[in-house]
Scaffold this motif. Structure first.
Motif, short mmCIF file in Angstrom:
data_model
loop_
_atom_site.label_atom_id
_atom_site.label_comp_id
_atom_site.label_asym_id
_atom_site.label_seq_id
_atom_site.Cartn_x
_atom_site.Cartn_y
_atom_site.Cartn_z
N ALA A 1 -3.59 10.58 10.62
CA ALA A 1 -4.12 10.92 9.29
C ALA A 1 -3.06 10.70 8.20
N LEU A 2 -2.21 9.68 8.41
CA LEU A 2 -1.18 9.34 7.43
C LEU A 2 -1.31 7.88 7.03
N LYS A 3 -0.88 7.58 5.81
CA LYS A 3 -0.74 6.19 5.40
C LYS A 3 0.71 5.99 5.00
N THR A 4 1.22 4.77 5.15
CA THR A 4 2.63 4.50 4.91
C THR A 4 2.80 3.31 3.96
N ARG A 5 4.01 3.21 3.45
CA ARG A 5 4.40 2.03 2.68
C ARG A 5 5.91 1.85 2.79
N THR A 6 6.35 0.62 2.57
CA THR A 6 7.74 0.25 2.73
C THR A 6 8.35 -0.06 1.37
N THR B 1 10.81 3.57 4.71
CA THR B 1 9.37 3.72 4.92
C THR B 1 9.01 5.17 4.64
N ILE B 2 7.95 5.37 3.89
CA ILE B 2 7.49 6.73 3.60
C ILE B 2 6.04 6.88 4.03
N SER B 3 5.64 8.11 4.30
CA SER B 3 4.27 8.41 4.72
C SER B 3 3.74 9.55 3.89
N LYS B 4 2.42 9.60 3.77
CA LYS B 4 1.78 10.73 3.12
C LYS B 4 0.39 10.90 3.72
N PRO B 5 -0.17 12.10 3.60
CA PRO B 5 -1.52 12.32 4.14
C PRO B 5 -2.52 11.39 3.47
N CYS B 6 -3.51 10.98 4.26
CA CYS B 6 -4.52 10.06 3.74
C CYS B 6 -5.42 10.73 2.71
N GLY B 7 -5.58 12.02 2.80
CA GLY B 7 -6.52 12.68 1.91
C GLY B 7 -7.82 12.86 2.65
N LYS B 8 -8.87 13.01 1.90
CA LYS B 8 -10.19 13.24 2.48
C LYS B 8 -10.72 11.96 3.13
#
Length: 157
Positions: free
Chosen positions: A112-117, A134-141
């Motif tokens: 349930a995470l999305k990432t970007r570089t 690289t960082i990640s954050k919750p995808c949200g709803k």
């Protein structure tokens, strides 16, 4: 005729006045001493080398960094400068490390995470920065896709 003579006299007087003024100006200019060019004093002072920003309290917010430089004739070889460490996710990479980030990737349904570089764009004050992060954050709803078209399938009872 008399009027022409009077005009000639006026013209001659104006011409002589102009010649006199020009002579006075050129004499004044010649009398001025030329100022010697200012000597450019070369400094043996090196470039400032800065430490990382150290927060005054906690792990982010306002702080200070120390600067030093070398040189026998330098009036100032050390100084302190105010700085700020951001209190958000960027602090994990250091306030002096600036990155160019790509767009967020697709949501990983398992985590349930999305990432970007991000690629290093600039390192301030000689900071030691990672080349790529690289960082990640919750995808949200998470939403299910809605059916397309006018007609919906109905469950048979």
């Amino acid at each position: 005729m008399q009027q022409q003579q009077q005009q000639r006299r006026m013209f001659t007087a104006a011409f002589l006045a102009l010649v006199f003024i020009l002579a006075a100006v050129s004499t004044t200019e010649a009398g001025k001493k030329e100022k010697p060019e200012k000597k450019v004093k070369k400094s043996d002072c090196g470039e400032w080398q800065w430490s990382v920003c150290v927060p005054t309290s906690g792990d982010c917010g306002l702080g200070t960094r120390e600067g030093t430089r070398t040189g026998a004739e330098c009036k100032q070889t050390t100084k302190t400068q105010k700085c700020k460490i951001p209190c958000n996710w960027k602090k994990q990479f250091g306030a002096e490390c600036k990155y160019q980030f790509q767009a967020w990737g697709e949501c990983d349904l398992n985590t349930a995470l999305k990432t970007r570089t991000g690629n290093l764009k600039r390192a301030l004050h000689n900071a030691d920065c990672q080349k790529t992060v690289t960082i990640s954050k919750p995808c949200g709803k998470l939403t299910k896709p809605k059916p397309q078209g006018k007609f919906h399938l109905l469950k048979a009872a």
